[in-house]
Design an enzyme around this catalytic site. Structure first.
Site, PDB file in Angstrom:
ATOM      1  N   CYS A   1       0.841  -1.208   0.000  1.00  0.00           N
ATOM      2  CA  CYS A   1       0.000   0.000   0.000  1.00  0.00           C
ATOM      3  C   CYS A   1       0.875   1.256   0.000  1.00  0.00           C
ATOM      4  CB  CYS A   1      -0.889   0.000   1.236  1.00  0.00           C
ATOM      5  SG  CYS A   1      -2.145  -1.276   1.243  1.00  0.00           S
ATOM      6  N   HIS A   2       1.753   1.401  -0.990  1.00  0.00           N
ATOM      7  CA  HIS A   2       2.700   2.520  -0.982  1.00  0.00           C
ATOM      8  C   HIS A   2       2.006   3.873  -0.781  1.00  0.00           C
ATOM      9  CE1 HIS A   2       5.782  -0.221  -2.409  1.00  0.00           C
ATOM     10  NE2 HIS A   2       5.137  -0.464  -3.531  1.00  0.00           N
TER      11      HIS A   2
END
Lengths: 326, 326
Positions: free
Chosen positions: B242-243
């Site tokens: 989930c950058h």
């Protein structure tokens, strides 16, 4: 009994270099063919004198010691008296050597021994890599003559120690390190990722002091200076990393790394904040490090963190477990 | 109720950029003042069209979208269709946008909004930093006008993803990243060290699909492409980092980092193997990161790894815990 291994130890003695030498001298299966010295922890001449002091302490003044590079090829040399003391060896009362270094320069000695024993010499490099790179220039076929190279140096997933990105041995001569890593010989790199997990403690120091032999009295004493540095600058506690002894133990097969992928590895030789960083491709860490076509270095990322016990057992002359692995 | 925060989101939409935008749009306490786009996951124009597609999906076509840099100042642009699909947004059936980007260039829009709301604008940059660096050139006083900058980018103790040393956003414009990190404004950097620990899974994807709203149907669908990439190239399993959403959640105070020292941080702008590496001084890691005089960036090294649940709760419209921290 397995045949004796012939090792050339290239070092910058240095407290942990001294521990590495004493560790190796305690192994009857290992023959140290020569010790070559380089600037790093201290200057190259002092490193040679310190090596002789340690060899004489162990009754091994027969091993030739040769002085090598005084600086890297850019003329720079970052010494570390704040870590290793003003004499490079903890400022203990160890006497000055009775013997003298060989007149043969380090790189020439490395080349000569490799030519005399083609395929049978192993190199253990625990200082900056200037001597090895110079030897490669003197003898381009050196990679075919040498069986294996083990290097203490670098930092991969661990921060550097000389700079935020770079470990001291590699930072002291990034160009030489690049030459050595790219030379096409089998290289095992033992970076801070591994060595910062193998910690010698005050308990170990007490065991050494209580043993009371000349060697253990010296090692107990020299650890004082080393603990002073590590307490002040690194851990806030009196314990220290076994950098060079761990690399020595891996070189002779006493320690089997827990995690040591063979990966593509290069050195940052630029002028920026990453100068001297070891750039190893460990992007495959989530998939068991799949094989890489350009892989050139076995990088030891983890060991089992029990090596200091083995080191102290050896120095105290205690019986050792059978644990040779290579 | 706390006053609304005004965010400018600079992005390269992109699958995880889309998730970040939808996450932010679900927070009634956050006002997105504008979205500016940059090359990166896809080209800057496509990133703007993709942003409009996402905003229209969420019924927020009122938010201005502005196109920015097509490449870095060296003329290079490394796009990532292998990660984000040929349309940059997972090649789903999301319709083309009915609305169009603003005619105002991204960097000018950033400067204008900052001047109009001095001290009240926060920047969230989740692509290469070319637009922010350009805005700093247009308005040298920008650091005084902006309240805070949060950046998804970099890799400190974690390997890079664009190269062994460098994360893609920083690698795509190292010179801009250096300018932004050195500009003297408060910067929080959310590198791979944090984002690679926050993993969205097939279970999350199923929850999104089952919820059945237009937004969750899209996010479930777009995750297929993302999982394909992560399964093939990173994890060998269908889960994804989930950058950008994590950086968004940190920017608005929804996620409190577990470990986020303020340290001296620079970028390697050389031509060597470290180009684009974020060199953050985390050598104090064994001593609780003692204060550094030159510290310029808050680097998020660890979060608690529960963010994907929060993200999916938000997208599904589920009641959320009160967890705002800043």
């Amino acid at each position: 009994m397995a045949p004796k291994q012939t090792l050339i130890v290239d070092c910058d003695t240095g407290i942990d270099d001294a521990l590495a030498l004493l560790y190796l001298l305690g192994d009857p299966g290992v023959e140290i063919g020569a010790v070559t010295t380089v600037f790093g922890n201290t200057d190259a001449e002092t490193a040679a004198l310190n090596t002789l002091r340690v060899l004489e302490l162990a009754g091994r003044a027969d091993i030739p010691v040769s002085v090598g590079a005084r600086s890297n090829w850019c003329g720079d040399a970052h010494l570390a008296p704040h870590v290793h003391g003003s004499d490079g060896l903890g400022d203990t009362d160890l006497p000055a050597p009775a013997t003298a270094p060989s007149a043969e320069p380090a790189a020439e000695l490395i080349v000569r021994l490799a030519r005399q024993n083609p395929g049978a010499v192993r190199l253990l490099a625990i200082g900056p890599l200037t001597n090895l790179a110079t030897a490669l220039l003197l003898e381009p076929d050196l990679p075919e003559l040498v069986e294996h190279v083990t290097i203490m140096g670098g930092a991969v997933r661990h921060p550097g120690n000389a700079t935020p990105a770079a470990e001291a041995n590699i930072h002291n001569d990034p160009e030489a390190a690049r030459i050595v890593l790219r030379a096409g010989w089998p290289v095992t790199l033992v970076p801070l990722d591994a060595t910062m997990g193998e910690l010698i403690t005050e308990q170990h120091q007490r065991r050494l002091a209580e043993r009371g032999s000349p060697t253990t009295r010296f090692t107990s004493s020299v650890l004082e200076q080393y603990f002073d540095f590590y307490e002040r600058d690194i851990f806030g506690e009196r314990r220290a990393a076994c950098h060079d002894p761990l690399a020595a133990a891996i070189a002779v097969g006493d320690v089997a790394p827990v995690l040591a992928p063979v990966v593509s590895t290069d050195v940052d030789t630029g002028d920026g904040p990453g100068r001297g960083a070891t750039v190893a491709d460990v992007r495959g860490q989530y998939r068991g490090f799949p094989e890489q076509q350009e892989a050139n270095v076995r990088v030891v990322l983890e060991t089992d963190r029990t090596f200091p016990d083995l080191l102290v057992d050896r120095l105290c002359g205690a019986p050792e477990p059978t644990r040779r692995v290579a």
